[in-house]
Every structure is written in structure tokens, then in C-alpha cells.
Design a protein around this motif. Sequence first.
Motif, PDB file in Angstrom:
ATOM      1  N   GLU A   1      59.565  33.985 -12.117  1.00 53.27           N
ATOM      2  CA  GLU A   1      59.412  34.523 -10.759  1.00 53.27           C
ATOM      3  C   GLU A   1      60.774  34.697 -10.073  1.00 53.27           C
ATOM      4  O   GLU A   1      61.007  35.722  -9.440  1.00 53.27           O
ATOM      5  N   PRO A   2      61.711  33.728 -10.197  1.00 52.12           N
ATOM      6  CA  PRO A   2      63.026  33.959  -9.583  1.00 52.12           C
ATOM      7  C   PRO A   2      63.749  35.180 -10.163  1.00 52.12           C
ATOM      8  O   PRO A   2      64.426  35.905  -9.431  1.00 52.12           O
ATOM      9  N   GLN A   3      63.626  35.416 -11.455  1.00 55.19           N
ATOM     10  CA  GLN A   3      64.242  36.601 -12.054  1.00 55.19           C
ATOM     11  C   GLN A   3      63.607  37.877 -11.507  1.00 55.19           C
ATOM     12  O   GLN A   3      64.308  38.830 -11.162  1.00 55.19           O
ATOM     13  N   LYS A   4      62.275  37.879 -11.404  1.00 45.56           N
ATOM     14  CA  LYS A   4      61.586  39.045 -10.833  1.00 45.56           C
ATOM     15  C   LYS A   4      62.051  39.293  -9.402  1.00 45.56           C
ATOM     16  O   LYS A   4      62.297  40.432  -9.010  1.00 45.56           O
ATOM     17  N   GLN A   5      62.153  38.204  -8.618  1.00 46.26           N
ATOM     18  CA  GLN A   5      62.547  38.354  -7.218  1.00 46.26           C
ATOM     19  C   GLN A   5      63.966  38.895  -7.108  1.00 46.26           C
ATOM     20  O   GLN A   5      64.253  39.732  -6.241  1.00 46.26           O
ATOM     21  N   ALA A   6      64.856  38.437  -7.963  1.00 42.83           N
ATOM     22  CA  ALA A   6      66.230  38.944  -7.933  1.00 42.83           C
ATOM     23  C   ALA A   6      66.253  40.444  -8.235  1.00 42.83           C
ATOM     24  O   ALA A   6      67.015  41.187  -7.608  1.00 42.83           O
ATOM     25  N   ILE A   7      65.421  40.888  -9.156  1.00 44.67           N
ATOM     26  CA  ILE A   7      65.351  42.326  -9.448  1.00 44.67           C
ATOM     27  C   ILE A   7      64.747  43.071  -8.269  1.00 44.67           C
ATOM     28  O   ILE A   7      65.261  44.108  -7.849  1.00 44.67           O
ATOM     29  N   ARG A   8      63.672  42.548  -7.701  1.00 51.21           N
ATOM     30  CA  ARG A   8      63.055  43.197  -6.525  1.00 51.21           C
ATOM     31  C   ARG A   8      64.072  43.355  -5.399  1.00 51.21           C
ATOM     32  O   ARG A   8      64.116  44.381  -4.728  1.00 51.21           O
ATOM     33  N   ASP A   9      64.866  42.294  -5.185  1.00 53.03           N
ATOM     34  CA  ASP A   9      65.844  42.280  -4.087  1.00 53.03           C
ATOM     35  C   ASP A   9      67.133  43.003  -4.438  1.00 53.03           C
ATOM     36  O   ASP A   9      67.998  43.150  -3.577  1.00 53.03           O
ATOM     37  N   ARG A  10      67.274  43.412  -5.721  1.00 50.23           N
ATOM     38  CA  ARG A  10      68.529  43.989  -6.206  1.00 50.23           C
ATOM     39  C   ARG A  10      69.675  43.023  -5.895  1.00 50.23           C
ATOM     40  O   ARG A  10      70.756  43.402  -5.479  1.00 50.23           O
TER      41      ARG A  10
END
Length: 121
Positions: free
Chosen positions: A61-70
Motif C-alpha cells: 500500500e505505501p508503494q501504491k500511495q507513492a505512485i498515486r502521489d507521484r
Amino acid sequence: MTDASPPPRDWGIDGTYVFDGDRSRRGYPVNKLCMSLTRSENRERFRQDEEAYMASFGLSEPQKQAIRDRDWLELVRLGGNIYYMIKIGATVGAGLYTMGAQMRGQSLDEFLATRQDKGAV
């Protein structure tokens, strides 16, 4: 490696992360996703549904969030390799200088101005 494992070693310099074996293993899903973006049909799938595309690689989830947030610097901290991450940037319209500016907490114009300095780092 799970998110509950000990964090990888770092140099103690804020915003500087050692890309060692631990971080590499932690970032494997993200880097695998990045490499998949070398194919045009995968870039299109990513653009159409980022969530489904990320899920297919088993990102945390943290990796996904970092991608979502760029949030490129956070993605590096979570195991992303900048040489692979540039493929995400290219897919979403964020070039290397845009990514570098964000990682340094600067506007693109501020960052570009530093590229003209002799010995810029």
C-alpha cells in the motif's frame, strides 16, 4: 519482504537512501512494474487503470500511495530504483528533471537553474 521487516540501512543524510540488497528486495514489485512499462500496451493499461495495474504486481500500500502521489523520493525510500522509475515518469508525463525537482523540494524552474551551476549536484 514485508513492510514489517527492519528498514534498510541509510547514510543518515536526510532524503538519501542506500539502494542495497534489502531495499532492492523490498522494491522488487515496484521495479518489476516499472520495467513492464517499456511496452506500449502496458503503458496504455497503466494509464487506463493505475489501481488495477499496480494490484497485478503486488505492490505494498505505501508503494501504491507513492505512485498515486507521484512522490518519487518516497518511492526510492520504498525500494524504487530511479533508473526504473523514470519509466513511470515517462508514462505519466514527468521527466527526469521534474522528478529531480520534486525529490529536492524545488520547483522545476529552481531545479533547472541549479543545472547551470558549475559542479551542480
